[in-house]
Design a protein around this motif. Sequence first.
Motif, PDB file in Angstrom:
ATOM      1  N   VAL A   1      57.730  15.481  22.955  1.00  0.00           N
ATOM      2  CA  VAL A   1      57.477  14.907  21.895  1.00  0.00           C
ATOM      3  C   VAL A   1      57.847  13.389  21.775  1.00  0.00           C
ATOM      4  CG1 VAL A   1      57.343  14.634  19.129  1.00  0.00           C
ATOM      5  CG2 VAL A   1      56.578  16.763  20.391  1.00  0.00           C
ATOM      6  N   ILE A   2      59.203  13.168  22.005  1.00  0.00           N
ATOM      7  CA  ILE A   2      59.531  12.129  22.047  1.00  0.00           C
ATOM      8  C   ILE A   2      59.243  11.135  23.043  1.00  0.00           C
ATOM      9  CG2 ILE A   2      61.967  10.788  22.319  1.00  0.00           C
ATOM     10  CD1 ILE A   2      63.246  13.179  20.928  1.00  0.00           C
ATOM     11  N   ALA A   3      59.153  11.731  24.210  1.00  0.00           N
ATOM     12  CA  ALA A   3      58.358  11.077  25.322  1.00  0.00           C
ATOM     13  C   ALA A   3      57.131  10.523  25.075  1.00  0.00           C
ATOM     14  CB  ALA A   3      58.516  11.756  26.674  1.00  0.00           C
ATOM     15  N   LEU A   4      56.228  11.467  24.414  1.00  0.00           N
ATOM     16  CA  LEU A   4      54.981  10.940  24.372  1.00  0.00           C
ATOM     17  C   LEU A   4      54.988  10.063  23.328  1.00  0.00           C
ATOM     18  CD1 LEU A   4      53.366  14.662  24.137  1.00  0.00           C
ATOM     19  CD2 LEU A   4      52.896  12.804  25.829  1.00  0.00           C
ATOM     20  N   ALA A   5      55.725  10.124  22.272  1.00  0.00           N
ATOM     21  CA  ALA A   5      55.591   9.102  21.180  1.00  0.00           C
ATOM     22  C   ALA A   5      56.141   7.768  21.768  1.00  0.00           C
ATOM     23  CB  ALA A   5      56.634   9.416  19.814  1.00  0.00           C
ATOM     24  N   SER A   6      57.130   7.681  22.766  1.00  0.00           N
ATOM     25  CA  SER A   6      57.558   6.473  23.268  1.00  0.00           C
ATOM     26  C   SER A   6      56.626   5.843  24.141  1.00  0.00           C
ATOM     27  CB  SER A   6      58.752   6.711  24.045  1.00  0.00           C
ATOM     28  OG  SER A   6      58.647   7.156  24.969  1.00  0.00           O
ATOM     29  N   GLY A   7      56.000   6.792  24.814  1.00  0.00           N
ATOM     30  CA  GLY A   7      54.896   5.975  25.953  1.00  0.00           C
ATOM     31  C   GLY A   7      55.728   5.693  27.390  1.00  0.00           C
ATOM     32  N   ASN A   8      56.933   6.080  27.378  1.00  0.00           N
ATOM     33  CA  ASN A   8      57.619   5.882  28.615  1.00  0.00           C
ATOM     34  C   ASN A   8      58.255   7.013  29.102  1.00  0.00           C
ATOM     35  OD1 ASN A   8      59.283   4.521  30.206  1.00  0.00           O
ATOM     36  ND2 ASN A   8      60.801   3.742  28.869  1.00  0.00           N
ATOM     37  N   ALA A   9      57.241   7.911  29.522  1.00  0.00           N
ATOM     38  CA  ALA A   9      57.674   9.232  29.981  1.00  0.00           C
ATOM     39  C   ALA A   9      58.636   9.476  31.079  1.00  0.00           C
ATOM     40  CB  ALA A   9      56.341  10.134  30.404  1.00  0.00           C
ATOM     41  N   GLN A  10      58.516   8.107  32.229  1.00  0.00           N
ATOM     42  CA  GLN A  10      59.131   8.175  33.351  1.00  0.00           C
ATOM     43  C   GLN A  10      60.729   7.965  33.070  1.00  0.00           C
ATOM     44  OE1 GLN A  10      56.699   6.028  32.596  1.00  0.00           O
ATOM     45  NE2 GLN A  10      57.187   4.149  33.569  1.00  0.00           N
ATOM     46  N   ALA A  11      60.995   7.671  31.659  1.00  0.00           N
ATOM     47  CA  ALA A  11      62.550   7.452  31.493  1.00  0.00           C
ATOM     48  C   ALA A  11      63.065   8.792  31.069  1.00  0.00           C
ATOM     49  CB  ALA A  11      62.564   6.574  30.405  1.00  0.00           C
ATOM     50  N   PHE A  12      62.316   9.795  31.072  1.00  0.00           N
ATOM     51  CA  PHE A  12      62.860  10.992  30.322  1.00  0.00           C
ATOM     52  C   PHE A  12      63.578  11.981  31.060  1.00  0.00           C
ATOM     53  CE2 PHE A  12      62.518  11.083  25.876  1.00  0.00           C
ATOM     54  CZ  PHE A  12      61.873   9.653  25.542  1.00  0.00           C
ATOM     55  N   GLY A  13      63.412  11.597  32.525  1.00  0.00           N
ATOM     56  CA  GLY A  13      64.281  12.404  33.732  1.00  0.00           C
ATOM     57  C   GLY A  13      65.847  11.852  33.351  1.00  0.00           C
ATOM     58  N   GLY A  14      66.172  10.893  32.822  1.00  0.00           N
ATOM     59  CA  GLY A  14      67.413  10.562  32.651  1.00  0.00           C
ATOM     60  C   GLY A  14      67.833  10.991  31.377  1.00  0.00           C
ATOM     61  N   VAL A  15      67.051  11.101  30.317  1.00  0.00           N
ATOM     62  CA  VAL A  15      67.107  11.666  28.918  1.00  0.00           C
ATOM     63  C   VAL A  15      67.566  13.159  28.953  1.00  0.00           C
ATOM     64  CG1 VAL A  15      66.230  12.005  26.615  1.00  0.00           C
ATOM     65  CG2 VAL A  15      65.595   9.985  27.881  1.00  0.00           C
ATOM     66  N   LEU A  16      66.809  13.752  30.023  1.00  0.00           N
ATOM     67  CA  LEU A  16      67.009  15.172  29.971  1.00  0.00           C
ATOM     68  C   LEU A  16      68.222  15.453  30.591  1.00  0.00           C
ATOM     69  CD1 LEU A  16      65.924  18.236  29.951  1.00  0.00           C
ATOM     70  CD2 LEU A  16      64.726  17.826  32.136  1.00  0.00           C
ATOM     71  N   ALA A  17      68.477  14.601  31.599  1.00  0.00           N
ATOM     72  CA  ALA A  17      69.982  14.896  32.181  1.00  0.00           C
ATOM     73  C   ALA A  17      70.923  14.659  31.270  1.00  0.00           C
ATOM     74  CB  ALA A  17      70.156  14.042  33.497  1.00  0.00           C
ATOM     75  N   ALA A  18      70.917  13.512  30.640  1.00  0.00           N
ATOM     76  CA  ALA A  18      72.000  13.190  29.400  1.00  0.00           C
ATOM     77  C   ALA A  18      71.898  14.368  28.388  1.00  0.00           C
ATOM     78  CB  ALA A  18      71.746  11.769  28.910  1.00  0.00           C
TER      79      ALA A  18
END
Lengths: 234, 328
Positions: free
Chosen positions: A108-125
């Motif tokens: 949901v956060i990724a969809l709302a931010s519109g920057n899904a490709q950054a979420f690989g890093g978010v997932l790892a963190a």
Amino acid sequence: MIGLIWSLEWAVATRRRRLFGLNALIPLLLVGPIAFSGAPAQHAAAVYTVLFTIFGAFGSCIPLIRDGESGLLTRFMLAGVPPRSLLTQRVLAATSLDTVQLLPSLIVIALASGNAQAFGGVLAALMLTLLVANLLGVWAAALARSVAEGALFAAVSSLLLLHAAGAFRTPAPGTLSAGVERLVPFRLLHESLLAAEGLSPPGSGADLLPPILVAAALALVTIAGGRRVAVGAV
Amino acid sequence: MSHEDRSALVRLGGASYRYRSGRPGVGRVTLDVDAGERVVLMGPNGSGKTTVLRLITGELRPGDGSVHALGHPAASLRAGHRRRMGVVAAESVHVDPLPAHQNALFFAQAAGLSRDGAEAAVHELFERFGLAADSDVPPSEYSYGMRRKLLLVEALAHEPDLLVLDEPFLGLDPSARSALLDIIHVRASSGAAVVAALNGAADALALASRVVFLMDGEVVADDTPDALLERLAKRTLITIEVDGPPSRDADYPEGVTVDETAGRLLAISEFGPGVLPALCQAVLATGRAIRSVRVKEPDLADVFAHLTGQPLAPAAQSEDPSLPGAGQ
């Protein structure tokens, strides 16, 4: 024997479908409105970081205390499950379960931010944060004499470390606070969430290493504590 | 360890333990349990039976003295040694909401059995204890007795070398009791040592090769059941229900001590039940009618009461009167 506790934790979690579902739904109920409300990214990132950290710490601490009080931990150890193995597998299983349950919120956060490709890093963190939060929960359980105490210890220690990680304010460069901030593992999640919103550049490899090393050290100390830590929760 | 020590799977050397509240657990208990022995601890509630068992499993660390299990200090037993133990605690704790079968498999595998080995062992024990039809039910939906049976399955599946059992017969139906006795005797004949805490005299007699009486945390007696019963050799309790008030003129046989209340006569014979005809004649001679006669041979509970002056269980819990134990 290898993976026995891991398998047990997953088997119990998937049997408790209602709880499993609630653990996925309740963070979503908080994250969704914030993600789509246009809240300032700095504030949203702080809320998400606090939420996910407390989720991990409580999720580790409270079941550990309850299993200690019921006598289940003692049963495991009397049955020949090595305390260090018990703790290691339990923490890893809890971290993986927490990650799965928080994935909907992350999406949901990724969809709302519109920057899904950054979420690989978010997932790892996120996974690192959940690991450290679960370890904090283990220590809170070892020191507490009741579920209420454990929740208090888990909450206070998490919030203090989140403050030290810069989730609530940015310390001035070159200060002691800035030095401490570099080490606290929760910083990575907070910064990756900000980076996903384009608010700060992603950290360099050098920036990533200190908190990862701290997380590894905490894990080693917790596991090395083994019986004392597990028995403390009994 | 010396050659003699090697066979002692449990060794308590003057072990004592005091709980945090200050309540004494046990005081200077010395006890050896060799391979193949079936030692039963008996004593009233609070006498230290469970404390001794918890010292043996290493849950408690002795304040003084030493406790060794399987040849190693019990409080620091490594997991590998613990897998040679089978423990049945007083409380039935299981992993809810997993079904009983999965619980049993987990503990069997934790004790070192392979998946296939665990399946086979658990299946057999579920059949023997009558749980097979309910193996897919979570323990939270089990009755008390079923949860106790599940504990037994989990403790026995891996054929441990040392069985530590706290009230193992509690809640069991007769067929499960019989199955458990059979299993314990077979395990012991294969060299396993058994230490069990029991309150029931009949269960103790059926199980024990040796009985240890505990009172206020100390060992009062430690001997075979036959040797202990021999201390009350022919002492027999005869209860006669009569019509009529107590009589002061009755001429009771020698060697018989009589205590009369309205409608009831308790006689302790030092010469066994052979005095019964003479005793009944003495009662009838007082003009009273006899409504019923019960003869009770001494059991371990009577021996305990005889040695300590205290009953093994509170009087209200006994169906029959016990041989009084005041003095020797």
